[in-house]
Design an enzyme around this catalytic site. Structure first.
Site, PDB file in Angstrom:
ATOM      1  N   CYS A 138     -11.246  -2.618  -9.874  1.00 47.03           N
ATOM      2  CA  CYS A 138     -11.675  -1.624  -8.883  1.00 47.03           C
ATOM      3  C   CYS A 138     -12.648  -0.591  -9.451  1.00 47.03           C
ATOM      4  O   CYS A 138     -13.245   0.178  -8.709  1.00 47.03           O
ATOM      5  CB  CYS A 138     -10.470  -0.927  -8.277  1.00 47.03           C
ATOM      6  SG  CYS A 138      -9.449  -2.059  -7.333  1.00 47.03           S
TER       7      CYS A 138
ATOM      8  N   HIS B  13     -12.711   5.914  -5.288  1.00 50.52           N
ATOM      9  CA  HIS B  13     -12.262   4.559  -4.942  1.00 50.52           C
ATOM     10  C   HIS B  13     -11.179   4.664  -3.868  1.00 50.52           C
ATOM     11  O   HIS B  13     -10.335   5.550  -3.904  1.00 50.52           O
ATOM     12  CB  HIS B  13     -11.705   3.882  -6.197  1.00 50.52           C
ATOM     13  CG  HIS B  13     -11.031   2.589  -5.931  1.00 50.52           C
ATOM     14  ND1 HIS B  13     -11.634   1.572  -5.232  1.00 50.52           N
ATOM     15  CD2 HIS B  13      -9.773   2.138  -6.244  1.00 50.52           C
ATOM     16  CE1 HIS B  13     -10.795   0.550  -5.140  1.00 50.52           C
ATOM     17  NE2 HIS B  13      -9.657   0.869  -5.742  1.00 50.52           N
TER      18      HIS B  13
ATOM     19  N   ASN C 155      -8.727  -1.553   0.840  1.00 49.08           N
ATOM     20  CA  ASN C 155      -9.250  -1.547  -0.534  1.00 49.08           C
ATOM     21  C   ASN C 155     -10.146  -2.773  -0.716  1.00 49.08           C
ATOM     22  O   ASN C 155      -9.653  -3.894  -0.766  1.00 49.08           O
ATOM     23  CB  ASN C 155      -8.068  -1.574  -1.518  1.00 49.08           C
ATOM     24  CG  ASN C 155      -8.504  -1.523  -2.965  1.00 49.08           C
ATOM     25  OD1 ASN C 155      -9.686  -1.645  -3.285  1.00 49.08           O
ATOM     26  ND2 ASN C 155      -7.542  -1.345  -3.861  1.00 49.08           N
TER      27      ASN C 155
HETATM   28  O1  UT7 Z   1      -7.176  -0.380  -6.467  1.00 44.30           O
HETATM   29  C1  UT7 Z   1      -6.518  -0.700  -7.638  1.00 44.30           C
HETATM   30  C2  UT7 Z   1      -5.418   0.209  -7.927  1.00 44.30           C
HETATM   31  N1  UT7 Z   1      -4.351   0.076  -6.975  1.00 44.30           N
HETATM   32  C3  UT7 Z   1      -3.753   1.134  -6.509  1.00 44.30           C
HETATM   33  O2  UT7 Z   1      -4.145   2.225  -6.826  1.00 44.30           O
HETATM   34  C4  UT7 Z   1      -2.527   0.948  -5.659  1.00 44.30           C
HETATM   35  C5  UT7 Z   1      -1.393   1.817  -6.179  1.00 44.30           C
HETATM   36  N2  UT7 Z   1      -0.137   1.657  -5.496  1.00 44.30           N
HETATM   37  C6  UT7 Z   1       0.066   1.964  -4.184  1.00 44.30           C
HETATM   38  O3  UT7 Z   1      -0.855   2.306  -3.472  1.00 44.30           O
HETATM   39  C7  UT7 Z   1       1.478   1.946  -3.653  1.00 44.30           C
HETATM   40  O4  UT7 Z   1       2.370   1.785  -4.728  1.00 44.30           O
HETATM   41  C8  UT7 Z   1       1.747   0.834  -2.594  1.00 44.30           C
HETATM   42  C9  UT7 Z   1       1.027   1.183  -1.307  1.00 44.30           C
HETATM   43  C10 UT7 Z   1       1.304  -0.499  -3.115  1.00 44.30           C
HETATM   44  C11 UT7 Z   1       3.247   0.795  -2.259  1.00 44.30           C
HETATM   45  O5  UT7 Z   1       3.699   2.071  -1.831  1.00 44.30           O
HETATM   46  P1  UT7 Z   1       4.989   2.736  -2.466  1.00 44.30           P
HETATM   47  O6  UT7 Z   1       5.190   4.006  -1.783  1.00 44.30           O
HETATM   48  O7  UT7 Z   1       4.800   2.758  -3.960  1.00 44.30           O
HETATM   49  O8  UT7 Z   1       6.117   1.731  -2.017  1.00 44.30           O
HETATM   50  P2  UT7 Z   1       7.135   0.881  -2.897  1.00 44.30           P
HETATM   51  O9  UT7 Z   1       6.421  -0.273  -3.520  1.00 44.30           O
HETATM   52  O10 UT7 Z   1       7.902   1.790  -3.785  1.00 44.30           O
HETATM   53  O11 UT7 Z   1       8.083   0.377  -1.791  1.00 44.30           O
HETATM   54  C12 UT7 Z   1       8.929   1.269  -1.046  1.00 44.30           C
HETATM   55  C13 UT7 Z   1       9.714   0.456  -0.028  1.00 44.30           C
HETATM   56  C14 UT7 Z   1      10.381  -0.779  -0.638  1.00 44.30           C
HETATM   57  O12 UT7 Z   1      11.607  -0.978   0.048  1.00 44.30           O
HETATM   58  P3  UT7 Z   1      12.996  -0.572  -0.674  1.00 44.30           P
HETATM   59  O13 UT7 Z   1      13.011  -1.347  -1.954  1.00 44.30           O
HETATM   60  O14 UT7 Z   1      12.888   0.917  -0.885  1.00 44.30           O
HETATM   61  O15 UT7 Z   1      14.006  -0.985   0.325  1.00 44.30           O
HETATM   62  C15 UT7 Z   1       9.442  -1.899  -0.248  1.00 44.30           C
HETATM   63  O16 UT7 Z   1      10.083  -3.150  -0.157  1.00 44.30           O
HETATM   64  O17 UT7 Z   1       8.808  -0.041   0.988  1.00 44.30           O
HETATM   65  C16 UT7 Z   1       8.940  -1.447   1.090  1.00 44.30           C
HETATM   66  N3  UT7 Z   1       7.659  -2.020   1.451  1.00 44.30           N
HETATM   67  C17 UT7 Z   1       7.247  -2.148   2.727  1.00 44.30           C
HETATM   68  N4  UT7 Z   1       7.824  -1.841   3.897  1.00 44.30           N
HETATM   69  C18 UT7 Z   1       7.119  -2.091   5.012  1.00 44.30           C
HETATM   70  C19 UT7 Z   1       6.694  -2.477   0.618  1.00 44.30           C
HETATM   71  N5  UT7 Z   1       5.644  -2.915   1.343  1.00 44.30           N
HETATM   72  C20 UT7 Z   1       5.979  -2.717   2.645  1.00 44.30           C
HETATM   73  C21 UT7 Z   1       5.307  -2.973   3.854  1.00 44.30           C
HETATM   74  N6  UT7 Z   1       5.918  -2.645   5.019  1.00 44.30           N
HETATM   75  N7  UT7 Z   1       4.067  -3.515   3.901  1.00 44.30           N
END
Ligand code: UT7
Length: 329
Positions: A116, A256, A286
């Site tokens: 990225c 970004h 993204n």
């Molecule tokens: O561009 C390159 C660099 N990339 C980035 O900068 C991305 C960095 N990371 C992020 O943007 C975030 O970590 C994400 C958007 C990918 C995820 O958000 P998060 O707030 O970190 O969520 P999480 O992975 O901690 O998941 C929280 C909960 C989980 O459920 P439990 O385990 O708490 O029950 C996930 O299973 O949300 C759940 N979850 C979803 N729920 C509904 C994960 N994806 C989804 C979804 N819809 N699409």
């Protein structure tokens, strides 16, 4: 003689017409619009469809528009770099495919992969050729067809990415405008948090790698989120400090677009009011190497000659960085 600097003298960007909305994704995986918007800020993304349509198609559209817009003849371009993680093929480079399609025959062309951060890494690399006086019309493309490596059964990644990109023309300037300073960083200890496991020389494609889904993007979101916030805010603050710039001196921050929450946190850590931050993640998601050119293109009509602009990115690798530039037109 005054110092030669590399100035962006034109920009064009392109996204495919097909749109994948959060509502569409609700039908594909267990997710919902409210979760996606509140956790990422994304509402829709564009998807490149059609047989044998690779990232070069995005680059060709962007560069074609750029040449027309800037009245640049293909034969006058002397270098073209394409930043991408989704090149049409392992080789030849997508930069060559773009150049061939547009009859750019007098340039040396290659791809650069910094995930990225690819566009800012390529922009700084290209600027050195312009500053040295050896190259006078250099095109930098940032483009990705992320849909080609996204697993549309994985809700944690399929909601994030889209296809698109843009291209800028760099030319020498002696007016004290253009790229003023840059900080680029890499830390390979981040390699296990965000990657595409198979398809390279370590795990060449086999029926087993395909069956295991190893050709798709893998991301462990939370550590990437934390590293992105600290990495980008650090290099944005550093580049401002070492050039005696305060947020009041900066017209725009072009970050970004990976997650709206990351953009908001970085902006607040660097004391930027959100009104001065380019944000279009809701429309495109993204697009990896495409996000910053897509921002500059959308904000082009609001940019004025001499405006101070800070670009910043963070991506797989890890890679990250910031650029301070003075807009040239
Ligand atoms: O561009 C390159 C660099 N990339 C980035 O900068 C991305 C960095 N990371 C992020 O943007 C975030 O970590 C994400 C958007 C990918 C995820 O958000 P998060 O707030 O970190 O969520 P999480 O992975 O901690 O998941 C929280 C909960 C989980 O459920 P439990 O385990 O708490 O029950 C996930 O299973 O949300 C759940 N979850 C979803 N729920 C509904 C994960 N994806 C989804 C979804 N819809 N699409």
């Amino acid at each position: 003689m005054s110092k030669l600097q590399a100035a962006i003298t034109g920009i064009h960007a392109w996204v495919p017409a097909d749109v994948l909305t959060n509502k569409d994704l609700e039908k594909m995986v267990e997710t919902n619009d409210e979760w996606i918007v509140s956790r990422t800020g994304i509402k829709e993304r564009h998807i490149l469809k059609g047989e044998a349509m690779g990232t070069s198609h995005i680059g060709i559209q962007a560069v074609k528009g750029l040449l027309e817009k800037t009245n640049t003849r293909a034969e006058d371009v002397d270098m073209l770099i394409c930043a991408t993680v989704t090149g049409d093929m392992h080789f030849p480079d997508t930069a060559n495919i773009i150049a061939d399609a547009l009859d750019i025959r007098n340039a040396f062309c290659y791809d650069l992969n910094a995930a990225c951060s690819g566009f800012i890494f390529a922009l700084v690399t290209a600027s050195k050729f312009v500053e040295s006086g050896t190259h006078k019309k250099v095109i930098v493309v940032g483009a990705d067809k992320m849909s080609s490596i996204v697993d549309y059964t994985d809700r944690s990644t399929c909601i994030l990415f889209g296809d698109g990109g843009g291209a800028v023309l760099l030319e020498p300037s002696t007016e004290g405008i253009g790229i003023m300073d840059s900080i680029l960083k890499s830390d390979g200890s981040g390699q296990n948090y965000l990657y595409q496991k198979a398809g390279g020389s370590r795990y060449p494609p086999t029926a087993a790698t395909v069956a295991a889904g190893d050709h798709f993007i893998y991301q462990n979101g939370q550590p990437v989120f934390k590293a992105a916030v600290s990495g980008m805010s650090d290099v944005v603050k550093k580049i401002m400090e070492r050039n005696n710039l305060s947020a009041d001196d900066i017209a725009w921050l072009a970050p970004h677009q990976a997650n709206r929450r990351i953009i908001e946190t970085v902006s607040s850590m660097a004391d930027f009011p959100l009104e001065k931050v380019m944000i279009n993640i809701h429309k495109y998601g993204n697009t990896t190497s495409g996000t910053i050119p897509l921002c500059l293109w959308e904000w082009e009509s609001q940019l004025k000659k001499g405006d101070n602009v800070i670009l910043t990115a963070f991506g797989g690798g890890f890679t990250w960085g910031s650029i301070w530039l003075k807009w040239a037109y």
